[in-house]
Write a protein that holds these residues in place. Sequence first.
Motif, PDB file in Angstrom:
ATOM      1  N   SER A  65       1.108  -1.261  -0.287  1.00 40.52           N
ATOM      2  CA  SER A  65      -0.151   0.015   0.145  1.00 40.52           C
ATOM      3  C   SER A  65       0.718   0.820   0.378  1.00 40.52           C
ATOM      4  O   SER A  65       1.475   1.622   0.270  1.00 40.52           O
ATOM      5  N   TYR A  66       0.319   2.618  -0.523  1.00 39.41           N
ATOM      6  CA  TYR A  66       0.890   3.888  -0.167  1.00 39.41           C
ATOM      7  C   TYR A  66       1.737   4.030   1.041  1.00 39.41           C
ATOM      8  O   TYR A  66       2.969   4.287   0.971  1.00 39.41           O
ATOM      9  N   VAL A  67       0.729   3.787   2.239  1.00 41.28           N
ATOM     10  CA  VAL A  67       1.079   4.540   3.427  1.00 41.28           C
ATOM     11  C   VAL A  67       2.277   3.261   4.057  1.00 41.28           C
ATOM     12  O   VAL A  67       3.027   3.946   3.848  1.00 41.28           O
ATOM     13  N   LYS A  68       2.153   2.182   3.484  1.00 34.52           N
ATOM     14  CA  LYS A  68       3.329   1.653   4.176  1.00 34.52           C
ATOM     15  C   LYS A  68       4.599   1.401   3.436  1.00 34.52           C
ATOM     16  O   LYS A  68       6.121   1.669   3.791  1.00 34.52           O
ATOM     17  N   GLU A  82       6.373  11.371   6.009  1.00 33.32           N
ATOM     18  CA  GLU A  82       5.169   9.858   6.613  1.00 33.32           C
ATOM     19  C   GLU A  82       4.736  10.294   7.094  1.00 33.32           C
ATOM     20  O   GLU A  82       3.278  10.082   7.107  1.00 33.32           O
ATOM     21  N   ARG A  83       4.298  11.278   7.952  1.00 31.79           N
ATOM     22  CA  ARG A  83       3.080  11.268   9.157  1.00 31.79           C
ATOM     23  C   ARG A  83       1.970  12.826   7.800  1.00 31.79           C
ATOM     24  O   ARG A  83       1.066  12.522   8.100  1.00 31.79           O
ATOM     25  N   SER A  84       2.339  13.551   6.627  1.00 30.08           N
ATOM     26  CA  SER A  84       1.663  14.163   6.142  1.00 30.08           C
ATOM     27  C   SER A  84       1.162  12.885   5.009  1.00 30.08           C
ATOM     28  O   SER A  84      -0.314  12.791   5.071  1.00 30.08           O
ATOM     29  N   GLU A 121      -3.182  12.214   4.534  1.00 26.89           N
ATOM     30  CA  GLU A 121      -3.836  12.528   3.287  1.00 26.89           C
ATOM     31  C   GLU A 121      -4.364  11.412   2.990  1.00 26.89           C
ATOM     32  O   GLU A 121      -5.950  11.509   2.712  1.00 26.89           O
ATOM     33  N   VAL A 122      -3.939  10.174   3.704  1.00 28.05           N
ATOM     34  CA  VAL A 122      -4.372   8.708   3.199  1.00 28.05           C
ATOM     35  C   VAL A 122      -5.248   8.454   4.113  1.00 28.05           C
ATOM     36  O   VAL A 122      -6.405   8.303   3.032  1.00 28.05           O
ATOM     37  N   THR A 123      -6.062   9.518   5.451  1.00 27.87           N
ATOM     38  CA  THR A 123      -6.125   8.528   6.088  1.00 27.87           C
ATOM     39  C   THR A 123      -8.212   9.933   5.893  1.00 27.87           C
ATOM     40  O   THR A 123      -8.635   9.294   6.689  1.00 27.87           O
ATOM     41  N   ARG A 147     -10.156   8.247  12.355  1.00 31.09           N
ATOM     42  CA  ARG A 147      -9.683   7.725  11.346  1.00 31.09           C
ATOM     43  C   ARG A 147      -8.951   6.177  12.023  1.00 31.09           C
ATOM     44  O   ARG A 147      -8.901   5.219  11.245  1.00 31.09           O
ATOM     45  N   SER A 148      -7.577   6.967  12.461  1.00 24.44           N
ATOM     46  CA  SER A 148      -6.672   6.305  12.756  1.00 24.44           C
ATOM     47  C   SER A 148      -7.414   5.450  13.568  1.00 24.44           C
ATOM     48  O   SER A 148      -6.304   4.233  14.125  1.00 24.44           O
TER      49      SER A 148
END
Length: 364
Positions: free
Chosen positions: A184-187, A230-232, A236-238, A362-363
Motif C-alpha cells: 500500500s501507498y502508506v506502507k 511519513e506524517r503528511s 492524506e490517506v486517512t 479514522r486512525s
Amino acid sequence: MKSSFKIGSVMGIPIKLHITFLLVLPMFAYVFAINPQPFGFEGVEPPMTRYAFSVLTALLLFASILLHELAHSYMAMRYGVNIESITLFLFGGVSAMEEMPRKPGQEAKMAFAGPLTSLIIGAICLFIYGNFISPNPSLSQSPIYHIIWILGSMNVVLGVFNLLPAFPMDGGRVLRAFYARRMSYVKATQSAAAVGKFFAILMAIFGLYVGNLWFPLIALFIYVGASEEERSTQVEVTLENILVKDIMSKNVVSVQPSMSVEELVQFMFEKKHMGYPVMEGGNLKGVVTFTDIERVPALDRPAAQVSDIMTRNVISVPSDAQASDALKLITSKNIGRVLVIDNGSLVGILSRTDLVHVLRLRSE
C-alpha cells in the motif's frame, strides 16, 4: 514580513526566492572567492574581478538548481499535477505541488527527472572542460573556464546526492514508487521513510566521527524530512474520500459588522468559538477571529466595530472539496478555519479542530 518574493515565471510557474537564499548567496560567493583553482578563484586579481566571478558562479549554480526543479515540475504537469510555485531556499529548491502522483511509475519518473537533469548539466560541463579546455593550457588558466568545471562538478554531486534513497531527496520518492508496486501507498511511505531515517543516523554518526558538523546538519534535515513525509502521507490517506460537506459544521453562527469589538469578546466567551463569518442582510462581508481582536487595545474595543477589524479577503472551499485539500489550505495559510461556500452562499464552516477529530477517529 514575507519570507519569499516572486522574481518571475517559467512555464506559467511563479519562481520565488526565499529570504534564506539572500543569506546563502553571499556565503557561496565568498567560499568560491577564497578557494584555490579549480574549485575557486583564489589568486585572481584584482579582488573585484575575483568576487565578480564568484558571484556569477553562485548565481549559475542556483540557476542549475532551478532547472532541476523545473524538470520535476514539467513531468508533474504532464501528469496533470498543478504546480503552485518553485522557491529557492538555503539548501536548494522546492516545487510546491498540489499533490504527488499516486501511480508508482509516474512518481518515479517525476522524482528521477530532477537528478537526471543535474547529471546531464554536469556531464555536459565536464565534457566541455575535459575535451576542449583542459588540453589547452592557455584556456584552462582562465577564470571563466573554471566556472564550467565548478558547475559540472557541483551538478554531478547534486544529482548523485538527490538519488540517495532518503526523503526528502528524490531518491526517497523513487524508492517509495518501487515499494508502492508491492504494498500500500502508506506502507510504502513508511518503509521508504525508515530507510531515509537510517541513512540520516549513519550520516550523523559519520559526521561526528570525522569532526565535520555539516554531516549532522544535513542528517537532521533528512531525518525531519522523512518524518514529515511519513506524517503528511498518513494524514492524506486517512482523509481520503472524505468530503468537506461530510464533516463541516452546517449550523453557522455569524456576527454583524456593526457589533462592537467588546461585544464580540463577550460573544466569543459565550459561544466558545474563536472565529465567525461576518454577515449583513444574508450577505457575507468577511470573517473575524480572536487574532483580529488581539490587535485592538482593550480601551479601544467599546468604540471599535467588527467591520473595522474583520478580514474581507475570505478563504473558502466548496462543500464537495476533499477534506485533505481543505487541510492543506488551512495549513498553508496558517488559519484556524475555512468557510464553505456553494454558488456564492455560505453553507458551512470547517475548522482545524474538525479535521483533527476526524483524523483521530479514522486512525483509531
